[in-house]
Design a protein around this motif. Structure first.
Motif, PDB file in Angstrom:
ATOM      1  N   LEU A  51       0.440  -1.093   0.118  1.00 16.46           N
ATOM      2  CA  LEU A  51      -0.029  -0.576  -0.101  1.00 16.46           C
ATOM      3  C   LEU A  51       1.097   1.296   0.189  1.00 16.46           C
ATOM      4  O   LEU A  51       0.223   2.098  -0.529  1.00 16.46           O
ATOM      5  CB  LEU A  51      -1.052   0.332   0.578  1.00 16.46           C
ATOM      6  N   VAL A  79      -7.654  -1.064   6.527  1.00 17.72           N
ATOM      7  CA  VAL A  79      -8.616  -1.415   5.899  1.00 17.72           C
ATOM      8  C   VAL A  79      -9.611  -1.592   5.332  1.00 17.72           C
ATOM      9  O   VAL A  79     -10.807  -2.068   6.874  1.00 17.72           O
ATOM     10  CB  VAL A  79      -7.818  -2.912   5.304  1.00 17.72           C
ATOM     11  N   ALA A  83      -9.399  -6.719   2.338  1.00 13.14           N
ATOM     12  CA  ALA A  83      -8.225  -7.275   3.405  1.00 13.14           C
ATOM     13  C   ALA A  83      -7.983  -8.509   2.355  1.00 13.14           C
ATOM     14  O   ALA A  83      -6.916  -9.000   2.455  1.00 13.14           O
ATOM     15  CB  ALA A  83      -8.638  -7.337   4.813  1.00 13.14           C
ATOM     16  N   SER A 106      -8.733  -3.415  12.086  1.00 12.32           N
ATOM     17  CA  SER A 106      -8.658  -3.530  10.419  1.00 12.32           C
ATOM     18  C   SER A 106      -7.087  -2.744  10.161  1.00 12.32           C
ATOM     19  O   SER A 106      -6.658  -2.888   8.959  1.00 12.32           O
ATOM     20  CB  SER A 106      -9.627  -2.890   9.358  1.00 12.32           C
ATOM     21  N   ARG A 108      -3.292  -1.951   9.763  1.00 13.72           N
ATOM     22  CA  ARG A 108      -2.148  -2.416   8.899  1.00 13.72           C
ATOM     23  C   ARG A 108      -0.801  -1.381   8.624  1.00 13.72           C
ATOM     24  O   ARG A 108      -1.259  -0.059   8.944  1.00 13.72           O
ATOM     25  CB  ARG A 108      -2.685  -3.095   7.283  1.00 13.72           C
ATOM     26  N   VAL A 121      -9.419  -2.542  -2.935  1.00 11.40           N
ATOM     27  CA  VAL A 121      -8.792  -2.213  -1.510  1.00 11.40           C
ATOM     28  C   VAL A 121      -9.068  -0.870  -1.308  1.00 11.40           C
ATOM     29  O   VAL A 121      -9.279  -0.031  -2.166  1.00 11.40           O
ATOM     30  CB  VAL A 121      -7.489  -2.454  -1.777  1.00 11.40           C
ATOM     31  N   VAL A 123      -8.369   1.389   2.197  1.00  7.76           N
ATOM     32  CA  VAL A 123      -8.054   1.970   3.528  1.00  7.76           C
ATOM     33  C   VAL A 123      -8.483   3.402   3.352  1.00  7.76           C
ATOM     34  O   VAL A 123      -8.265   3.975   2.941  1.00  7.76           O
ATOM     35  CB  VAL A 123      -6.576   1.923   3.097  1.00  7.76           C
TER      36      VAL A 123
END
Length: 137
Positions: A51, A79, A83, A106, A108, A121, A123
């Protein structure tokens, strides 16, 4: 390279993704980028196609004080969707995340969360992290 398209109405939209397309949306800015899985140029910070790598390739501010080496938590993201399209969290990332502010289920590290397959995805970059970047730290 990622493609971003704008329509005259002022709302940013992206063409429908193909079978090998990755689509990543960064909140709260709402910036969506897409690219072919496995074709993203590596920007030398974090793991390839992480990411953080996606953010750096597309001019999105995601702090990475340690250079993307899993030695800090400044690239912490939540996220919100997709995921299942990311790598599993390893023990090193889990241990580092224990030190992150506003930890959520969530959470990361952007430098460690690698996009492993095509798909969508979403985020969110936490407010404390966005503020830190905007202040020039």
């Amino acid at each position: 390279m990622a493609e971003e398209k704008n329509h005259t109405a002022g709302a940013a939209t992206i063409d429908a993704p193909g079978d090998n397309t990755v689509q990543v949306t960064f909140l709260p800015e709402g910036k969506t980028v897409q690219f072919e899985h496995g074709q993203l140029p590596y920007k030398d910070h974090g793991k390839e196609q992480s990411l953080l790598d996606v953010a750096l390739n597309n001019g999105i501010a995601l702090d990475h004080a340690c250079g993307g080496n899993c030695a800090c938590t400044t690239c912490h993201v939540w996220v919100k969707e997709g995921a299942e399209n990311l790598s599993e969290m390893d023990d090193e990332e889990a241990d580092r995340l224990d030190m992150a502010a506003d930890l959520q289920l969530s959470s990361r590290l952007g430098c460690q969360a690698v996009i492993t397959k095509p798909g969508k995805v979403v985020v969110e970059i936490p407010a404390w992290n966005r503020n830190y970047v905007s202040e020039g730290h």
